[in-house]
Design an enzyme around this catalytic site. Structure first.
Site, PDB file in Angstrom:
ATOM      1  CG  ASP A  62     -13.850   9.021 -18.615  1.00 17.19           C
ATOM      2  OD1 ASP A  62     -12.708   9.122 -19.092  1.00 17.19           O
ATOM      3  OD2 ASP A  62     -14.857   9.534 -19.152  1.00 17.19           O
ATOM      4  CG  ASP A  97      -3.980  11.253 -20.723  1.00 15.04           C
ATOM      5  OD1 ASP A  97      -3.633  12.283 -21.336  1.00 15.04           O
ATOM      6  OD2 ASP A  97      -4.106  10.148 -21.274  1.00 15.04           O
ATOM      7  CB  CYS A 107      -3.335  15.305 -25.872  1.00 19.54           C
ATOM      8  SG  CYS A 107      -5.107  15.472 -25.568  1.00 19.54           S
TER       9      CYS A 107
END
Length: 407
Positions: free
Chosen positions: A262, A311, A351
């Site tokens: 990340d 994701d 998403c």
């Protein structure tokens, strides 16, 4: 009770007849009375026929319908009924499994906006604490009533995990900057400190004070479990890992190595907290990498991983930036397809509500073609049972995913 009345242009009631819960500003011919922002209004078609009641707003979505029954009173009893129905659905799905039971699960979504007949409202539950989030001023204005009714519902329905506190978290979700500045996050009822919760028997610590969303990404629960089914013995890269949910499941399932990636140092801290909570402070099978995901995938060695999880945060929050979002999905998936080891698995998600299932799938198809690899779809994924989709409101299906086998 008499409410201000929204009158629609001719034929603009057709979406209401299909039970779609949004009325756009362009559909309104005139307004009788002077509704304030967030107040209740009655909706009538051009012939004067009532179609129900909803919360009024001056933005693009002018009315969010609460009921299509003109005889229904929007009062405390109405909200009690809707919240009771939401809790019963979760109870019937066996989502509430207290600590001490087999495979405990103590975090779940109780209210998913339009999917539970309460547009503009999200309620996630972490153990004995409910975190309420308003996405409309109408829900913001009745937050205290909703909190009180919620406590009543948990008592009357005999939930296996009692509710002790309700926290309000809407400083980032109300529709305008002015409203967000007026919102004050804090406890509406009771008080509690964040404690570890269980998801499929695995422990996580939600951060409802400073974390994204309501404190944890509950919507990936079932998809995390599916990652566990594929992770045993594999070298796993969890890109855009945030709090490391997929990483913990992969480690728990016996992955050979898990790298959590990340760009946020805070995200890596949260991931390492969750690794320590479940596997101890020094887990030799886990590595944290703080770097931009696109850069890392471009630079990483070929065949370094057997399983890659993509994701990312929403690349498109509205249709205006859709083209750039699709380019992002194509690029990151192309990199994953090119670099994953032969016989590898790629879990890829979007998403972004503004990106349809078809658009996302086309972006992934284009990425597969660009990679020159043979790619097969193993699973098509969506959100779990506690994020129900109102069949008349397909916009509620925001989470899309594919599991792909790369030869």
């Amino acid at each position: 009770m008499k409410y201000p009345t929204v009158h629609l242009h001719p034929r603009k009631e057709e979406s209401l007849q299909r039970l779609h819960p949004w009325i756009f500003s362009g559909a309104i011919a005139r307004i009788e009375g002077q509704p304030s922002e967030g107040s209740l209004v009655e909706v009538r078609d051009s012939r004067g026929t009532s179609h129900g009641f909803g919360h009024y707003a001056s933005g693009s979505i002018a009315v969010r319908m609460l009921t299509f029954e003109p005889s229904t009173e929007i009062d405390r009893a109405f909200y009690h009924k809707r919240l009771s129905e939401a809790l019963r659905l979760r109870l019937s799905s066996h989502l509430l499994r207290p600590e001490g039971t087999e495979c405990p699960n103590t975090c779940y979504r109780l209210v998913h906006g339009e999917g539970d007949g309460l547009p503009g409202l999200i309620i996630d539950v972490y153990g004995s604490t409910a975190v309420m989030q308003a996405h409309s001023l109408g829900m913001h204005l009745i937050r205290q009533t909703l909190a009180e009714v919620l406590m009543e519902v948990y008592q009357s329905e005999g939930a296996p995990i009692p509710l002790e506190a309700v926290y309000y978290k809407s400083e980032t979700t109300l529709p305008t900057q002015e409203l967000r500045e007026l919102a004050e996050d804090g406890f509406l009822i009771g008080h509690s400190e964040a404690q570890p919760v269980y998801e499929h028997g695995i422990r996580f610590i939600p951060d409802w004070l400073k974390g994204q969303k309501t404190g944890f990404f509950i919507d990936q629960r079932d998809n995390r479990q599916l990652v566990a089914d594929y992770a045993s013995g594999r070298r796993v890269l969890n890109a855009f890992c945030y709090t490391g949910g997929f990483s913990i499941y992969a480690l728990h399932a016996g992955a050979q190595q898990v790298d959590s990636l990340d760009s946020s140092a805070k995200a890596m801290y949260l991931t390492e907290e969750h690794v320590a909570l479940n596997f101890g402070k020094d887990c030799p099978r886990h590595r944290s990498i703080t770097q931009d995901a696109f850069e890392y995938l471009e630079q990483m060695p070929q065949d370094a991983y057997d399983l890659i999880i993509l994701d990312p945060p929403a690349f498109a929050k509205h249709r205006k930036v859709l083209r750039n979002a699709l380019m992002g999905y194509r690029k990151i998936n192309t990199l994953a397809f090119k670099k994953v080891a032969p016989g590898g698995i790629v879990f890829t998600f979007s998403c972004s509500q503004a990106v349809s299932k078809e658009e996302f799938r086309l972006a992934v198809f284009t990425a597969a073609a660009s990679s020159g690899r043979r790619v097969r779809i193993l699973h098509q994924l969506t959100q779990p049972v506690d994020h129900p989709i109102n069949i008349y409101h397909p916009e509620g299906e925001y989470l899309k995913g594919l599991v792909l086998y790369v030869e």
